[in-house]
Design an enzyme around this catalytic site. Sequence first.
Site, PDB file in Angstrom:
ATOM      1  N   HIS A 155      -9.461   1.387  -1.394  1.00 29.93           N
ATOM      2  CA  HIS A 155      -9.424   1.907  -0.027  1.00 29.93           C
ATOM      3  C   HIS A 155     -10.848   1.805   0.521  1.00 29.93           C
ATOM      4  CE1 HIS A 155      -5.637   3.621  -1.237  1.00 29.93           C
ATOM      5  NE2 HIS A 155      -5.477   4.331  -0.134  1.00 29.93           N
ATOM      6  N   HIS A 199       0.864  -1.193   0.000  1.00 27.39           N
ATOM      7  CA  HIS A 199       0.000   0.000   0.000  1.00 27.39           C
ATOM      8  C   HIS A 199       0.895   1.237   0.000  1.00 27.39           C
ATOM      9  CE1 HIS A 199      -3.745   2.153   1.893  1.00 27.39           C
ATOM     10  NE2 HIS A 199      -3.029   2.988   1.148  1.00 27.39           N
ATOM     11  N   ASP A 236       1.918   3.888   2.985  1.00 29.00           N
ATOM     12  CA  ASP A 236       0.883   4.747   2.392  1.00 29.00           C
ATOM     13  C   ASP A 236       1.495   5.941   1.647  1.00 29.00           C
ATOM     14  OD1 ASP A 236      -1.709   5.471   1.718  1.00 29.00           O
ATOM     15  OD2 ASP A 236      -2.312   6.082   3.733  1.00 29.00           O
ATOM     16  N   ASP A 237       1.846   7.000   2.377  1.00 25.67           N
ATOM     17  CA  ASP A 237       2.448   8.205   1.783  1.00 25.67           C
ATOM     18  C   ASP A 237       3.643   8.613   2.650  1.00 25.67           C
ATOM     19  OD1 ASP A 237       0.244   8.940  -0.279  1.00 25.67           O
ATOM     20  OD2 ASP A 237      -0.846   8.627   1.587  1.00 25.67           O
ATOM     21  N   GLU A 240     -11.263   3.522   5.983  1.00 24.38           N
ATOM     22  CA  GLU A 240     -10.214   4.365   6.595  1.00 24.38           C
ATOM     23  C   GLU A 240     -10.941   5.410   7.434  1.00 24.38           C
ATOM     24  OE1 GLU A 240      -8.022   6.699   3.723  1.00 24.38           O
ATOM     25  OE2 GLU A 240      -6.334   7.084   5.098  1.00 24.38           O
ATOM     26  N   HIS A 272       1.402   5.000  -2.321  1.00 23.07           N
ATOM     27  CA  HIS A 272       1.055   5.918  -3.418  1.00 23.07           C
ATOM     28  C   HIS A 272       2.341   6.586  -3.880  1.00 23.07           C
ATOM     29  CE1 HIS A 272      -3.276   5.755  -2.289  1.00 23.07           C
ATOM     30  NE2 HIS A 272      -2.761   5.504  -1.099  1.00 23.07           N
TER      31      HIS A 272
END
Length: 342
Positions: free
Chosen positions: A194, A14, A275-276, A197, A16
Amino acid sequence: MINFINNLPKAELHLHIEGTFEPELMFEIAKRNKIEIPFQSVEEIKQAYNFDCLQDFLDIYYQGANVLITEQDFYDLTYSYLKKCVAQNVLHTEIMFDPQTHTKRGISFKTVINGISSACKDAKNNLGVSSLLIMSYLRHLSEKESFKTLQQSIPFKDEIIAIGLDSSEKGNPPSKFKDVFQASIDEGYIPLAHAGEEGNADYIWEAIDILKIKRIDHGNNSLQDMKLVREIIKRDIALTICPLSNTALQVVGNLKDHPLKKMMELGLKVTINSDDPAYFGGQVNQNYIEIQKALNLNKEDLYQLAKNSFQYSLLDEGTKREYISKLDSYYKESLIKRDFNA
Ligand code: ADE
Ligand code: ZN
């Protein structure tokens, strides 16, 4: 433990690519593209990374992506992340990209995919890290818009294994994308999304029942509904958990209250991801390190999390077995060393 985590063979599921954009590289690319950004220094950018919720983050994240113009920009962004994978013993990664963030600024789909894809190929040859690409639809836009993206992706179908669904969750339920997900499945893409969340358990039900997803990104709120938990286990769907993202976006107040351990105890298959990472204060290993400490996870838990990361990847079964056997050797050796030192 930190050493054990840093050397643990793992996959990241996961991630981005736009969320790996470190301020230093953002300045460099903005400068070469002669684009003004509303920050004077790296420190100023970092100070702006203080989020109240998902939307608060997304506003800054999309702004950052605006400086990406050329194929070289997408290549540099991707290669820079892949180098970090190698340094963290990430053997395999599944990279999400948001074509619409770029096509709506007039950047062609081809520019985006070619830049990302050639970095992935070079990283496989030069660094040994393997990767697969997931094209994500932006859920705050209409389904019609995502159909356009699906069409644009067709000439590059061989470069993309799966589709995802990201951006502002609340008010944009999975059911909004029923038809485009079905059309994407018909094209051969694996459906992921997603869900849960910020959205409630009913969004996760929609994602598994209506979009037919094979993996849930986040899924924290599955614990609201034990019938849903049993169903996720029955269908053998994994959750890609992102601990530092959850605290940065206030999905979880404190890592000590993170539901990860409870999920594992219930029998859910979970993985650890960043994630980020440029926005949430840590790469994937930092996510392992901080959640291990907060929840007092033992080596067996960490081994299981890493094993899940390979098991629930989109790789073929043979390659999964190869990676898992590397992990098994590493784990066995670490147990022998422990006994020897005891
Ligand atoms: N896009 C990038 N990161 C995201 C996240 N955590 N949730 C939804 N959309 C995203
Ligand atoms: Zn995400």
